[in-house]
Design a protein around this motif. Structure first.
Motif, PDB file in Angstrom:
ATOM      1  N   ILE A 114       1.022  -1.465  -0.024  1.00  0.00           N
ATOM      2  CA  ILE A 114       0.006  -0.115  -0.007  1.00  0.00           C
ATOM      3  C   ILE A 114       1.014   1.113   0.084  1.00  0.00           C
ATOM      4  O   ILE A 114       1.824   1.419   0.942  1.00  0.00           O
ATOM      5  CB  ILE A 114      -0.954  -0.007   1.220  1.00  0.00           C
ATOM      6  N   ILE A 115       0.545   1.979  -1.051  1.00  0.00           N
ATOM      7  CA  ILE A 115       1.516   3.223  -0.986  1.00  0.00           C
ATOM      8  C   ILE A 115       0.431   4.681  -1.148  1.00  0.00           C
ATOM      9  O   ILE A 115      -0.554   4.410  -1.880  1.00  0.00           O
ATOM     10  CB  ILE A 115       2.421   3.543  -2.470  1.00  0.00           C
ATOM     11  N   ALA A 116       0.625   5.285  -0.075  1.00  0.00           N
ATOM     12  CA  ALA A 116      -0.444   6.606   0.150  1.00  0.00           C
ATOM     13  C   ALA A 116       0.450   7.880   0.493  1.00  0.00           C
ATOM     14  O   ALA A 116       1.369   8.022   1.383  1.00  0.00           O
ATOM     15  CB  ALA A 116      -1.512   6.076   1.270  1.00  0.00           C
ATOM     16  N   GLY A 117      -0.223   9.062  -0.164  1.00  0.00           N
ATOM     17  CA  GLY A 117       0.474  10.383   0.348  1.00  0.00           C
ATOM     18  C   GLY A 117       0.511  11.259  -1.074  1.00  0.00           C
ATOM     19  O   GLY A 117      -0.307  11.046  -1.708  1.00  0.00           O
ATOM     20  N   THR A 118       1.588  11.958  -1.080  1.00  0.00           N
ATOM     21  CA  THR A 118       1.358  13.079  -2.039  1.00  0.00           C
ATOM     22  C   THR A 118       2.921  13.160  -2.592  1.00  0.00           C
ATOM     23  O   THR A 118       4.068  13.232  -1.895  1.00  0.00           O
ATOM     24  CB  THR A 118       0.803  14.353  -1.427  1.00  0.00           C
ATOM     25  N   GLY A 119       3.177  13.626  -3.865  1.00  0.00           N
ATOM     26  CA  GLY A 119       4.312  13.907  -4.641  1.00  0.00           C
ATOM     27  C   GLY A 119       5.443  13.002  -4.449  1.00  0.00           C
ATOM     28  O   GLY A 119       6.559  13.716  -4.179  1.00  0.00           O
ATOM     29  N   VAL A 120       5.326  11.833  -4.891  1.00  0.00           N
ATOM     30  CA  VAL A 120       6.136  10.867  -4.692  1.00  0.00           C
ATOM     31  C   VAL A 120       6.278   9.972  -6.009  1.00  0.00           C
ATOM     32  O   VAL A 120       5.133   9.690  -6.604  1.00  0.00           O
ATOM     33  CB  VAL A 120       6.449   9.888  -3.391  1.00  0.00           C
ATOM     34  N   VAL A 121       7.386   9.577  -6.359  1.00  0.00           N
ATOM     35  CA  VAL A 121       7.619   8.412  -7.369  1.00  0.00           C
ATOM     36  C   VAL A 121       8.312   7.175  -6.771  1.00  0.00           C
ATOM     37  O   VAL A 121       9.516   7.700  -6.106  1.00  0.00           O
ATOM     38  CB  VAL A 121       8.368   8.946  -8.302  1.00  0.00           C
ATOM     39  N   VAL A 122       7.868   5.899  -6.827  1.00  0.00           N
ATOM     40  CA  VAL A 122       8.204   4.898  -6.289  1.00  0.00           C
ATOM     41  C   VAL A 122       8.804   3.974  -7.252  1.00  0.00           C
ATOM     42  O   VAL A 122       7.902   3.291  -8.332  1.00  0.00           O
ATOM     43  CB  VAL A 122       7.408   4.525  -5.168  1.00  0.00           C
ATOM     44  N   THR A 123      10.056   3.489  -7.243  1.00  0.00           N
ATOM     45  CA  THR A 123      10.476   2.261  -8.142  1.00  0.00           C
ATOM     46  C   THR A 123      10.732   1.210  -7.236  1.00  0.00           C
ATOM     47  O   THR A 123      11.280   1.340  -5.948  1.00  0.00           O
ATOM     48  CB  THR A 123      11.814   2.786  -9.038  1.00  0.00           C
ATOM     49  N   PHE A 124      11.005   0.019  -7.791  1.00  0.00           N
ATOM     50  CA  PHE A 124      11.284  -1.261  -7.110  1.00  0.00           C
ATOM     51  C   PHE A 124      12.432  -2.109  -7.689  1.00  0.00           C
ATOM     52  O   PHE A 124      12.347  -2.063  -8.715  1.00  0.00           O
ATOM     53  CB  PHE A 124       9.865  -2.268  -7.078  1.00  0.00           C
ATOM     54  N   SER A 125      13.227  -2.728  -6.779  1.00  0.00           N
ATOM     55  CA  SER A 125      14.097  -3.678  -7.215  1.00  0.00           C
ATOM     56  C   SER A 125      14.253  -4.735  -6.289  1.00  0.00           C
ATOM     57  O   SER A 125      13.931  -4.665  -5.063  1.00  0.00           O
ATOM     58  CB  SER A 125      15.726  -2.809  -7.419  1.00  0.00           C
ATOM     59  N   VAL A 126      14.787  -6.086  -6.414  1.00  0.00           N
ATOM     60  CA  VAL A 126      14.948  -6.966  -5.784  1.00  0.00           C
ATOM     61  C   VAL A 126      16.313  -7.099  -5.215  1.00  0.00           C
ATOM     62  O   VAL A 126      17.458  -6.737  -5.704  1.00  0.00           O
ATOM     63  CB  VAL A 126      14.788  -8.345  -6.663  1.00  0.00           C
ATOM     64  N   ILE A 127      16.311  -7.211  -3.895  1.00  0.00           N
ATOM     65  CA  ILE A 127      17.510  -7.127  -3.167  1.00  0.00           C
ATOM     66  C   ILE A 127      18.502  -8.251  -3.362  1.00  0.00           C
ATOM     67  O   ILE A 127      17.907  -9.493  -3.504  1.00  0.00           O
ATOM     68  CB  ILE A 127      17.510  -7.026  -1.749  1.00  0.00           C
ATOM     69  N   GLY A 128      19.717  -7.801  -3.440  1.00  0.00           N
ATOM     70  CA  GLY A 128      20.792  -8.926  -3.475  1.00  0.00           C
ATOM     71  C   GLY A 128      21.176  -9.629  -4.921  1.00  0.00           C
ATOM     72  O   GLY A 128      21.805 -10.621  -5.149  1.00  0.00           O
ATOM     73  N   THR A 129      20.467  -8.908  -6.005  1.00  0.00           N
ATOM     74  CA  THR A 129      20.774  -9.686  -7.307  1.00  0.00           C
ATOM     75  C   THR A 129      20.483  -8.551  -8.493  1.00  0.00           C
ATOM     76  O   THR A 129      19.471  -7.709  -8.257  1.00  0.00           O
ATOM     77  CB  THR A 129      19.788 -10.860  -7.497  1.00  0.00           C
ATOM     78  N   ASN A 130      21.233  -8.615  -9.555  1.00  0.00           N
ATOM     79  CA  ASN A 130      21.161  -7.879 -10.659  1.00  0.00           C
ATOM     80  C   ASN A 130      20.237  -8.367 -11.706  1.00  0.00           C
ATOM     81  O   ASN A 130      20.065  -8.242 -12.697  1.00  0.00           O
ATOM     82  CB  ASN A 130      22.478  -7.274 -10.992  1.00  0.00           C
ATOM     83  N   ARG A 131      20.171  -9.915 -11.429  1.00  0.00           N
ATOM     84  CA  ARG A 131      19.592 -10.635 -12.715  1.00  0.00           C
ATOM     85  C   ARG A 131      18.082 -10.912 -12.641  1.00  0.00           C
ATOM     86  O   ARG A 131      17.456 -11.280 -13.592  1.00  0.00           O
ATOM     87  CB  ARG A 131      20.263 -12.279 -12.518  1.00  0.00           C
ATOM     88  N   ILE A 132      17.531 -10.699 -11.448  1.00  0.00           N
ATOM     89  CA  ILE A 132      15.992 -10.753 -11.389  1.00  0.00           C
ATOM     90  C   ILE A 132      15.676  -9.266 -11.014  1.00  0.00           C
ATOM     91  O   ILE A 132      16.099  -8.461 -10.226  1.00  0.00           O
ATOM     92  CB  ILE A 132      15.639 -11.487 -10.244  1.00  0.00           C
TER      93      ILE A 132
END
Length: 540
Positions: free
Chosen positions: A470-488
């Motif tokens: 759940i992401i709630a608020g104002t004025g933000v941009v959120v990107t995601f990555s998997v911890i500990g790997t560049n292959r996934i």
């Protein structure tokens, strides 16, 4: 035998009713890494607003403001109780204002936190009754180093303390007897206690106490907790090589810092006695608030010896009847002081903060990052456009999210972010994901991004399970990555904007295409406020 059984049954009912009343009474409870306020047997998040100092002194002034609170999505108001009006004559009490505040709040489905303006309000004793102020021989004042009297009651006077204790105890007894629905959920004891013009009082009684040995109660605490003391206090004590015997200067050295530590002990003892007298009648959660030394000036140039972060140990050992030490914010150092006030297992409650647009972002950060019990801008009734206030929009979201917030408080599955033109990006870890949260203006899509002084923005993020957020608020941009790997890689499987209605999620728009930049990020633009539920997936 029948009669006996009836008597026994009635006795059981009486006990059950008494226990039920105690369970329903507001209280604080440990929850994971923090504490929660329990109201009517359920966790409660204070979305509050504090009244201006004089508004609650008049029924006429209060009548038009109740509709504003509803428009701003408040669930709690913080209202002063004035010693001078509660007990205008010795032996005479007038509960008219208190009763009307509670009655009107109940009618408007609001809770109340009462602020006891007793011996001290912003250091001064301006709310002491006339019969106290005009009898200096009986109710002595603090003095400066020239023995000149100050508009501050002395913390070393038993008469002063007895008078304050007695009035506060009667107030708490009255609330217990009349507020059967538990409209009042917490009480503030005094207001921004602190000594001004001097680091400590200079009365003859204060000087005698200063020359006596440091109380064994404090000394034992310092010795036992030496390794976990707040650094500021430990550093001061280290200047005497951690001396464990003698008077205040022997133990802490000769300095204004020592004077402040001494005065803090006696302020805390005084506040504790008042709180204990009140809790003896009705044991609601109680806190004290502090005026912060954000200008980095010497004790006495700011309100010395209050419940300040560098004096937390002193206040906690001297005032066990006080549940929370709270900061009042009128400075730009929000993160710094929140960090300081969450040391020593002190839960964060922000009872007073300057009423300004940035409140609406700061509240997300306070609740998400620090798991705050609540938040309350000052002089909340002063707006002429309550529905348009940013805090109204933030509170709308937080009131919807409260069940989820309270469920995840203290679990490590909730975080908050606060951003501005100096702090444009923050990374947080939740589960197996790293979330990079940036200010909306970092995209460069808005022409306002070229202007200096970006608006403060923020959000709260909750990890419901491994891939759901759940992401709630104002004025933000959120990107995601998997911890500990560049292959996934982490991808956005779906994102829905929506609302919680009566605690149930009602999805609205599917936020795809331009709304999530073709799966690149979750975005809430500046000046917009929303809740999005996001499901991630992983791919190689």
């Amino acid at each position: 035998m029948r009669k006996q059984n009836g008597i026994i049954f009635s006795f059981i009912i009486l006990i059950h009713s008494s226990v039920s009343a105690q369970i329903r009474m507001p209280y604080l409870i440990k929850k994971g890494t923090t504490e929660q306020l329990i109201v009517d047997g359920k966790p409660f998040l204070v979305l509050g607003g504090e009244l201006g100092n004089s508004t609650a002194s008049s029924l006429d002034y209060m009548r038009p403001v109740w509709s504003k609170f509803k428009a701003m999505n408040l669930n709690t108001i913080l209202s002063p109780v004035y010693w001078e009006l509660l007990k205008p004559k010795e032996g005479t009490f007038d509960f008219t204002l208190v009763d009307n505040i509670i009655k009107a709040a109940r009618k408007n489905n609001l809770r109340v936190i009462l602020l006891w303006f007793g011996s001290w309000k912003n250091s001064m004793s301006c709310y002491a009754p006339a019969w106290i102020k005009t009898n200096e021989s009986r109710f002595p004042r603090a003095q400066d180093n020239t023995r000149k009297g100050l508009e501050i009651l002395s913390a070393f006077s038993k008469n002063n303390l007895d008078a304050d204790e007695a009035a506060f105890a009667v107030l708490m007894k009255h609330i217990k007897e009349t507020d059967k629905s538990h409209t009042v959920i917490m009480v503030q004891v005094e207001n921004e206690i602190g000594m001004l013009t001097e680091a400590r009082e200079r009365t003859a009684d204060a000087d005698k106490a200063f020359d006596r040995d440091v109380p064994r109660e404090l000394m034992n605490y310092l010795i036992t907790n030496k390794d976990s003391l707040v650094p500021e206090l430990k550093d001061q004590w280290s200047k005497t090589n951690f001396t464990t015997n003698g008077n205040w200067e022997n133990v802490f050295g000769k300095s204004p810092a020592t004077d402040e530590i001494f005065q803090a002990w006696y302020y805390a003892k005084y506040a504790n006695a008042v709180a204990a007298a009140g809790k003896n009648e009705y044991s609601l959660p109680m806190y004290v608030n502090a005026a912060l030394n954000y200008r980095n000036v010497k004790p006495g140039q700011y309100p010395s010896a209050g419940p300040l972060p560098h004096l937390m140990d002193i206040w906690q050992v001297a005032a066990p009847s006080i549940d929370i030490l709270s900061p009042d914010f009128y400075n730009p150092y929000f993160k710094q002081y929140c960090d300081l006030y969450t040391r020593r297992n002190n839960p964060l409650f922000i009872p007073e903060i300057r009423f300004e647009p940035s409140d609406a972002a700061k509240v997300f950060y306070a609740i998400g990052h620090y798991q705050a019990i609540g938040y309350s801008p000052f002089s909340i009734e002063s707006t002429d456009k309550p529905k348009e206030e940013p805090i109204s929009k933030a509170y709308s979201i937080l009131s919807q999210l409260s069940p989820e917030i309270l469920k995840y408080t203290g679990t490590g599955k909730m975080e908050g972010v606060l951003l501005d033109s100096q702090n444009k990006k923050q990374e947080i870890i939740l589960g197996n994901y790293k979330l990079s949260v940036a200010h909306d203006y970092t995209l460069g899509w808005s022409p306002d991004a070229l202007k200096p002084g970006w608006p403060i923005t923020g959000c709260i993020i909750i990890q419901e399970n491994e891939n759901d957020f759940i992401i709630a608020g104002t004025g933000v941009v959120v990107t995601f990555s998997v911890i500990g790997t560049n292959r996934i890689s982490a991808g956005i499987l779906q994102a829905n904007e929506g609302k919680y209605i009566n605690g149930k999620w009602q999805p609205g728009r599917r936020m795809n295409g331009d709304q999530d930049h073709q799966g690149r990020h979750i975005r809430v633009p500046v000046s917009e406020w929303n809740i999005q539920r996001v499901k991630l997936y992983q791919y190689k």
